[in-house]
Design an enzyme around this catalytic site. Structure first.
Site, PDB file in Angstrom:
ATOM      1  N   ASN A   9      26.841  -5.155  14.784  1.00  0.00           N
ATOM      2  CA  ASN A   9      26.611  -6.597  14.815  1.00  0.00           C
ATOM      3  C   ASN A   9      25.169  -6.829  14.369  1.00  0.00           C
ATOM      4  O   ASN A   9      24.232  -6.558  15.118  1.00  0.00           O
ATOM      5  CB  ASN A   9      26.838  -7.122  16.242  1.00  0.00           C
ATOM      6  CG  ASN A   9      26.507  -8.595  16.372  1.00  0.00           C
ATOM      7  OD1 ASN A   9      26.281  -9.284  15.371  1.00  0.00           O
ATOM      8  ND2 ASN A   9      26.494  -9.090  17.602  1.00  0.00           N
ATOM      9  N   TRP A  10      25.039  -7.309  13.150  1.00  0.00           N
ATOM     10  CA  TRP A  10      23.689  -7.441  12.579  1.00  0.00           C
ATOM     11  C   TRP A  10      22.958  -8.688  13.091  1.00  0.00           C
ATOM     12  O   TRP A  10      21.774  -8.876  12.802  1.00  0.00           O
ATOM     13  CB  TRP A  10      23.773  -7.497  11.044  1.00  0.00           C
ATOM     14  CG  TRP A  10      24.204  -6.215  10.406  1.00  0.00           C
ATOM     15  CD1 TRP A  10      24.690  -5.094  11.038  1.00  0.00           C
ATOM     16  CD2 TRP A  10      24.182  -5.906   9.011  1.00  0.00           C
ATOM     17  NE1 TRP A  10      24.979  -4.122  10.112  1.00  0.00           N
ATOM     18  CE2 TRP A  10      24.667  -4.593   8.858  1.00  0.00           C
ATOM     19  CE3 TRP A  10      23.806  -6.622   7.872  1.00  0.00           C
ATOM     20  CZ2 TRP A  10      24.782  -3.977   7.605  1.00  0.00           C
ATOM     21  CZ3 TRP A  10      23.912  -6.016   6.629  1.00  0.00           C
ATOM     22  CH2 TRP A  10      24.390  -4.700   6.505  1.00  0.00           C
ATOM     23  N   LYS A  11      23.661  -9.565  13.781  1.00  0.00           N
ATOM     24  CA  LYS A  11      23.048 -10.787  14.317  1.00  0.00           C
ATOM     25  C   LYS A  11      22.303 -11.529  13.190  1.00  0.00           C
ATOM     26  O   LYS A  11      22.758 -11.508  12.055  1.00  0.00           O
ATOM     27  CB  LYS A  11      22.153 -10.450  15.519  1.00  0.00           C
ATOM     28  CG  LYS A  11      22.926  -9.596  16.545  1.00  0.00           C
ATOM     29  CD  LYS A  11      22.197  -9.369  17.835  1.00  0.00           C
ATOM     30  CE  LYS A  11      23.060  -8.503  18.755  1.00  0.00           C
ATOM     31  NZ  LYS A  11      22.451  -8.277  20.064  1.00  0.00           N
ATOM     32  N   HIS A  94      30.293 -13.566  21.994  1.00  0.00           N
ATOM     33  CA  HIS A  94      29.080 -12.780  22.218  1.00  0.00           C
ATOM     34  C   HIS A  94      28.176 -13.492  23.227  1.00  0.00           C
ATOM     35  O   HIS A  94      28.079 -14.721  23.224  1.00  0.00           O
ATOM     36  CB  HIS A  94      28.338 -12.552  20.894  1.00  0.00           C
ATOM     37  CG  HIS A  94      27.303 -11.490  21.034  1.00  0.00           C
ATOM     38  ND1 HIS A  94      26.074 -11.744  21.604  1.00  0.00           N
ATOM     39  CD2 HIS A  94      27.322 -10.167  20.739  1.00  0.00           C
ATOM     40  CE1 HIS A  94      25.381 -10.611  21.646  1.00  0.00           C
ATOM     41  NE2 HIS A  94      26.113  -9.637  21.120  1.00  0.00           N
ATOM     42  N   GLU A  96      25.117 -13.934  23.329  1.00  0.00           N
ATOM     43  CA  GLU A  96      24.096 -14.810  22.733  1.00  0.00           C
ATOM     44  C   GLU A  96      24.712 -16.158  22.357  1.00  0.00           C
ATOM     45  O   GLU A  96      24.048 -17.198  22.449  1.00  0.00           O
ATOM     46  CB  GLU A  96      23.463 -14.106  21.523  1.00  0.00           C
ATOM     47  CG  GLU A  96      22.565 -12.959  21.990  1.00  0.00           C
ATOM     48  CD  GLU A  96      22.503 -11.767  21.052  1.00  0.00           C
ATOM     49  OE1 GLU A  96      22.859 -11.896  19.868  1.00  0.00           O
ATOM     50  OE2 GLU A  96      22.093 -10.684  21.521  1.00  0.00           O
ATOM     51  N   GLU A 166      29.982  -5.952  27.050  1.00  0.00           N
ATOM     52  CA  GLU A 166      28.538  -5.892  26.790  1.00  0.00           C
ATOM     53  C   GLU A 166      27.789  -6.495  27.974  1.00  0.00           C
ATOM     54  O   GLU A 166      27.608  -7.721  28.042  1.00  0.00           O
ATOM     55  CB  GLU A 166      28.200  -6.681  25.527  1.00  0.00           C
ATOM     56  CG  GLU A 166      28.872  -6.154  24.272  1.00  0.00           C
ATOM     57  CD  GLU A 166      28.118  -6.557  23.003  1.00  0.00           C
ATOM     58  OE1 GLU A 166      27.793  -5.672  22.225  1.00  0.00           O
ATOM     59  OE2 GLU A 166      27.830  -7.754  22.827  1.00  0.00           O
ATOM     60  N   GLY A 172      19.771  -5.324  23.855  1.00  0.00           N
ATOM     61  CA  GLY A 172      18.438  -5.436  23.249  1.00  0.00           C
ATOM     62  C   GLY A 172      17.301  -5.115  24.200  1.00  0.00           C
ATOM     63  O   GLY A 172      16.142  -5.371  23.901  1.00  0.00           O
ATOM     64  N   SER A 212      22.402  -1.550  23.849  1.00  0.00           N
ATOM     65  CA  SER A 212      21.423  -0.476  23.648  1.00  0.00           C
ATOM     66  C   SER A 212      22.066   0.886  23.377  1.00  0.00           C
ATOM     67  O   SER A 212      21.556   1.912  23.843  1.00  0.00           O
ATOM     68  CB  SER A 212      20.453  -0.402  24.836  1.00  0.00           C
ATOM     69  OG  SER A 212      19.730  -1.612  24.936  1.00  0.00           O
ATOM     70  N   GLY A 233      24.057  -3.276  18.190  1.00  0.00           N
ATOM     71  CA  GLY A 233      23.142  -4.275  17.645  1.00  0.00           C
ATOM     72  C   GLY A 233      22.019  -3.601  16.879  1.00  0.00           C
ATOM     73  O   GLY A 233      22.186  -3.157  15.741  1.00  0.00           O
ATOM     74  N   GLY A 234      20.850  -3.476  17.503  1.00  0.00           N
ATOM     75  CA  GLY A 234      19.642  -2.983  16.849  1.00  0.00           C
ATOM     76  C   GLY A 234      19.841  -1.710  16.034  1.00  0.00           C
ATOM     77  O   GLY A 234      19.379  -1.615  14.888  1.00  0.00           O
TER      78      GLY A 234
HETATM   79  P1  13P Z   1      21.815  -3.888  21.092  1.00  0.00           P
HETATM   80  O1  13P Z   1      22.565  -2.658  20.617  1.00  0.00           O
HETATM   81  O2  13P Z   1      20.663  -4.248  20.221  1.00  0.00           O
HETATM   82  O3  13P Z   1      21.465  -3.781  22.549  1.00  0.00           O
HETATM   83  O4  13P Z   1      22.832  -5.123  20.957  1.00  0.00           O
HETATM   84  C1  13P Z   1      24.113  -4.995  21.457  1.00  0.00           C
HETATM   85  C2  13P Z   1      24.903  -6.181  21.012  1.00  0.00           C
HETATM   86  O5  13P Z   1      24.637  -7.297  21.427  1.00  0.00           O
HETATM   87  C3  13P Z   1      25.980  -5.981  20.031  1.00  0.00           C
HETATM   88  O6  13P Z   1      26.749  -7.111  19.897  1.00  0.00           O
END
Ligand code: 13P
Length: 249
Positions: A9-11, A94, A96, A166, A172, A212, A233-234
């Site tokens: 997920n590149w956000k 998600h 967020e 999640e 993050g 993470s 994510g990251g």
């Molecule tokens: P991180 O891997 O950066 O913690 O993010 C997880 C995430 O929100 C994937 O959707």
């Protein structure tokens, strides 16, 4: 049989050029894997990503969509628009989106219904906040998120559902749920689905862990019996890290 999945997920990261570079690197370095590999770039770069990955097994998916068919919803994207560019899987719910854009269980139930009616696959995200875990309400919160958005669906709809647990406190933050915490929650999720539907549906749904995940912890997390992969994510923004996580299967 449920599938193994690793999704990035590149956000709100990577412009056009950066997207092309990362996708080319991923396509070139993709290891042999039984896992389905997916990436979710930003909306403006989806068409280019689909083209860039035409001859790759990596699937391009969307980070969100609106529940309405079409119309006066400035800034929004419909299911048909995604399908029209050959995207048939969408991340919904998600944390967020829930925290910053007011997406409630009720809105998410509508989005899920729209996507499934269009024969899309839904990667449904959910998970408790830190306070919920501290007060030992995490199971209750997760159960209600699932119930409110998904448990009115017909059993037959579940073949197009992927779950992504999640925990918000692990997103993050560098803090990961331990493999044991992930396994405990994933087993609870399967038990909850068995009670609402049946064991067959619960056994066949893929449940991903997100929060993470890094090359250093992926193998331990993916090694747990009820963890079918990860939503990253990251670490999905760095080709070598994402590839290492895929290799962890
Ligand atoms: P991180 O891997 O950066 O913690 O993010 C997880 C995430 O929100 C994937 O959707």
């Amino acid at each position: 049989m449920r599938s193994k999945i690793v999704a990035g997920n590149w956000k709100m990261n990577k412009n056009l050029e950066e997207t092309e570079i990362l996708l080319n690197e991923l396509a070139a370095k993709l290891p042999d894997t039984q896992a389905e590999v997916m990436v979710a770039p930003t909306f403006v770069n989806l068409t280019g990503a689909v083209r860039a990955l035409e001859s790759s097994v990596i699937e391009v998916i969307a980070q969100n969509m609106h529940f309405a068919e079409s119309g006066a919803y400035t800034g929004e994207i419909s299911a048909d628009m995604l399908l029209n560019i050959d995207i048939d899987t969408v991340i919904l719910g998600h944390s967020e989106r829930r925290a910053y854009f007011g997406e409630t269980d009720e809105i998410l139930a509508k989005k899920v219904a729209t996507a499934l009616n269009k024969d899309m696959r839904v990667m449904f995200c959910f998970g408790e906040e830190l306070n919920d875990r501290k007060s030992e309400n995490h199971f209750k919160v997760v159960e209600s998120q699932l119930k409110n958005a998904l448990f009115s669906l017909d059993g037959s709809a579940w073949k197009n559902i992927i779950l992504a647990y999640e925990p918000v406190w692990a997103i993050g933050t560098g803090e990961t749920a331990s493999p044991e915490q992930a396994q405990e929650m994933h087993a609870f999720i399967r038990k909850t689905i068995t009670e609402a539907y049946d064991a067959n549906i619960a056994d066949n749904v893929s449940i991903l862990y997100g929060g993470s995940v890094k090359p250093a912890n992926a193998q331990d997390i993916f090694g747990k019996p009820d963890v079918d992969g990860g939503l990253i994510g990251g670490a999905s923004l760095v080709a070598d890290d994402f590839v290492a996580i895929i290799s962890a299967f």
